[in-house]
Design a protein around this motif. Structure first.
Motif, PDB file in Angstrom:
ATOM      1  N   UNK A  12      17.888  59.117   0.140  1.00 10.19           N
ATOM      2  CA  UNK A  12      19.112  59.609   0.779  1.00 10.19           C
ATOM      3  C   UNK A  12      20.234  58.577   0.598  1.00 10.19           C
ATOM      4  N   UNK A  13      19.893  57.291   0.720  1.00 12.14           N
ATOM      5  CA  UNK A  13      20.877  56.227   0.512  1.00 12.14           C
ATOM      6  C   UNK A  13      21.442  56.301  -0.907  1.00 12.14           C
ATOM      7  N   UNK A  14      20.567  56.564  -1.881  1.00  9.55           N
ATOM      8  CA  UNK A  14      21.000  56.670  -3.281  1.00  9.55           C
ATOM      9  C   UNK A  14      21.944  57.855  -3.460  1.00  9.55           C
ATOM     10  N   UNK A  15      21.649  58.980  -2.798  1.00  7.64           N
ATOM     11  CA  UNK A  15      22.519  60.156  -2.881  1.00  7.64           C
ATOM     12  C   UNK A  15      23.891  59.868  -2.279  1.00  7.64           C
ATOM     13  N   UNK A  16      23.900  59.141  -1.169  1.00  2.00           N
ATOM     14  CA  UNK A  16      25.169  58.795  -0.532  1.00  2.00           C
ATOM     15  C   UNK A  16      26.021  57.918  -1.446  1.00  2.00           C
ATOM     16  N   UNK A  17      25.379  56.925  -2.061  1.00  2.00           N
ATOM     17  CA  UNK A  17      26.111  56.025  -2.969  1.00  2.00           C
ATOM     18  C   UNK A  17      26.634  56.790  -4.181  1.00  2.00           C
ATOM     19  N   UNK A  18      25.843  57.723  -4.703  1.00  2.00           N
ATOM     20  CA  UNK A  18      26.246  58.485  -5.893  1.00  2.00           C
ATOM     21  C   UNK A  18      27.399  59.442  -5.575  1.00  2.00           C
ATOM     22  N   UNK A  19      27.429  59.975  -4.365  1.00  2.00           N
ATOM     23  CA  UNK A  19      28.469  60.948  -4.021  1.00  2.00           C
ATOM     24  C   UNK A  19      29.804  60.280  -3.684  1.00  2.00           C
ATOM     25  N   UNK A  20      29.809  58.986  -3.453  1.00  2.00           N
ATOM     26  CA  UNK A  20      31.035  58.264  -3.105  1.00  2.00           C
ATOM     27  C   UNK A  20      31.709  57.749  -4.366  1.00  2.00           C
ATOM     28  N   UNK A  21      32.986  58.044  -4.558  1.00  2.36           N
ATOM     29  CA  UNK A  21      33.693  57.524  -5.732  1.00  2.36           C
ATOM     30  C   UNK A  21      33.679  55.992  -5.739  1.00  2.36           C
ATOM     31  N   UNK A  22      33.648  55.404  -6.936  1.00  2.00           N
ATOM     32  CA  UNK A  22      33.538  53.950  -7.052  1.00  2.00           C
ATOM     33  C   UNK A  22      34.724  53.206  -6.466  1.00  2.00           C
ATOM     34  N   UNK A  23      35.919  53.749  -6.616  1.00  5.08           N
ATOM     35  CA  UNK A  23      37.091  53.041  -6.110  1.00  5.08           C
ATOM     36  C   UNK A  23      37.623  53.639  -4.802  1.00  5.08           C
ATOM     37  N   UNK A  24      36.770  54.315  -4.047  1.00  8.90           N
ATOM     38  CA  UNK A  24      37.186  54.857  -2.758  1.00  8.90           C
ATOM     39  C   UNK A  24      37.319  53.722  -1.754  1.00  8.90           C
ATOM     40  N   UNK A  25      38.373  53.740  -0.943  1.00 12.35           N
ATOM     41  CA  UNK A  25      38.550  52.660   0.033  1.00 12.35           C
ATOM     42  C   UNK A  25      37.480  52.728   1.118  1.00 12.35           C
ATOM     43  N   UNK A  26      37.063  51.557   1.600  1.00 10.54           N
ATOM     44  CA  UNK A  26      36.051  51.511   2.654  1.00 10.54           C
ATOM     45  C   UNK A  26      36.651  51.853   4.004  1.00 10.54           C
ATOM     46  N   UNK A  27      37.857  51.380   4.257  1.00  6.55           N
ATOM     47  CA  UNK A  27      38.525  51.660   5.518  1.00  6.55           C
ATOM     48  C   UNK A  27      39.746  52.532   5.239  1.00  6.55           C
ATOM     49  N   UNK A  28      40.183  53.242   6.249  1.00  9.52           N
ATOM     50  CA  UNK A  28      41.282  54.179   6.071  1.00  9.52           C
ATOM     51  C   UNK A  28      42.584  53.479   5.685  1.00  9.52           C
ATOM     52  N   UNK A  29      42.922  52.409   6.364  1.00  9.10           N
ATOM     53  CA  UNK A  29      44.160  51.698   6.089  1.00  9.10           C
ATOM     54  C   UNK A  29      43.900  50.231   5.784  1.00  9.10           C
ATOM     55  N   UNK A  30      42.792  49.925   5.174  1.00  8.05           N
ATOM     56  CA  UNK A  30      42.497  48.533   4.843  1.00  8.05           C
ATOM     57  C   UNK A  30      41.835  47.820   6.013  1.00  8.05           C
ATOM     58  N   UNK A  31      42.110  46.532   6.099  1.00  2.00           N
ATOM     59  CA  UNK A  31      41.475  45.694   7.102  1.00  2.00           C
ATOM     60  C   UNK A  31      41.918  46.078   8.508  1.00  2.00           C
ATOM     61  N   UNK A  32      40.988  46.078   9.436  1.00  2.00           N
ATOM     62  CA  UNK A  32      41.306  46.400  10.821  1.00  2.00           C
ATOM     63  C   UNK A  32      41.995  45.219  11.479  1.00  2.00           C
ATOM     64  N   UNK A  33      43.020  45.491  12.267  1.00  2.00           N
ATOM     65  CA  UNK A  33      43.793  44.459  12.930  1.00  2.00           C
ATOM     66  C   UNK A  33      43.047  43.921  14.149  1.00  2.00           C
ATOM     67  N   UNK A  34      43.125  42.617  14.352  1.00  2.00           N
ATOM     68  CA  UNK A  34      42.511  42.012  15.534  1.00  2.00           C
ATOM     69  C   UNK A  34      43.407  42.260  16.736  1.00  2.00           C
ATOM     70  N   UNK A  35      42.825  42.589  17.903  1.00  2.02           N
ATOM     71  CA  UNK A  35      43.659  42.770  19.100  1.00  2.02           C
ATOM     72  C   UNK A  35      44.440  41.492  19.406  1.00  2.02           C
ATOM     73  N   UNK A  36      45.697  41.663  19.792  1.00  2.00           N
ATOM     74  CA  UNK A  36      46.532  40.520  20.119  1.00  2.00           C
ATOM     75  C   UNK A  36      47.251  39.913  18.930  1.00  2.00           C
ATOM     76  N   UNK A  37      47.026  40.444  17.738  1.00  2.00           N
ATOM     77  CA  UNK A  37      47.653  39.925  16.524  1.00  2.00           C
ATOM     78  C   UNK A  37      48.695  40.924  16.040  1.00  2.00           C
ATOM     79  N   UNK A  38      49.955  40.498  15.944  1.00  2.00           N
ATOM     80  CA  UNK A  38      51.046  41.390  15.554  1.00  2.00           C
ATOM     81  C   UNK A  38      51.108  41.584  14.039  1.00  2.00           C
ATOM     82  N   UNK A  39      51.506  42.788  13.631  1.00  2.00           N
ATOM     83  CA  UNK A  39      51.814  43.004  12.215  1.00  2.00           C
ATOM     84  C   UNK A  39      53.281  42.624  11.992  1.00  2.00           C
ATOM     85  N   UNK A  40      53.765  42.710  10.760  1.00  2.00           N
ATOM     86  CA  UNK A  40      55.135  42.277  10.439  1.00  2.00           C
ATOM     87  C   UNK A  40      56.195  43.062  11.211  1.00  2.00           C
TER      88      UNK A  40
END
Length: 142
Positions: A12-40
């Motif tokens: 099942x793990x192999x099927x999951x890896x095969x169905x996922x595109x190689x360059x698909x992002x792992x997170x929706x908007x990249x790295x998750x922000x740490x609480x208390x840390x401001x963005x620009x």
């Protein structure tokens, strides 16, 4: 109970890896922000708030000053909590402006609407910031 991919059988793990595109992002908007840390954008808006504080318009401001409980497992952490000179409390959510519209994800928009209804004694403000090009001196337009 939450099931991780590593708990599944190898085939099942192999099927999951095969169905996922190689360059698909792992997170929706990249790295998750740490609480208390401001963005620009939030950092730029905090400078605007500090100028307003020094001018006497506001008494103080706090970044992620408190968390509002909306339902059993749903919370809203407002970007800024502001105490105005007349002792009114405002809650500011800072969002990016793309083109002519302030960009707000659906879940964030719903959370803000629910919070505004539930916590009617607070004033909720959506602040849109647009990054200016270097030709115009950079920075943000509010």
């Amino acid at each position: 109970m939450r099931i991780k991919a590593s708990d599944l059988p190898p085939e099942i793990q192999a099927q999951l890896k095969a169905s996922r595109p190689k360059n698909a992002p792992k997170a929706r908007f990249g790295k998750r922000r740490k609480p208390g840390e401001m963005n620009d954008l939030e950092r730029a808006y905090s400078e605007v708030l500090e100028i307003r504080r020094l001018a006497g318009e506001i008494v103080g401001w706090w970044y992620e000053g408190f968390k509002l409980k909306l339902t059993d497992r749903c919370f809203l952490s407002p970007d800024f909590v502001i105490l105005l000179a007349d002792n009114t409390i405002e809650v500011h959510e800072v969002k990016a402006v793309w083109g002519d519209k302030t960009h707000c994800e659906d879940d964030a928009a719903v959370k803000n609407k629910v919070a505004a209804d539930k916590f009617w004694f607070l004033q909720f403000v959506l602040v849109g910031g647009k990054k200016m090009s270097g030709r115009f001196g950079g920075g943000y337009e509010w």
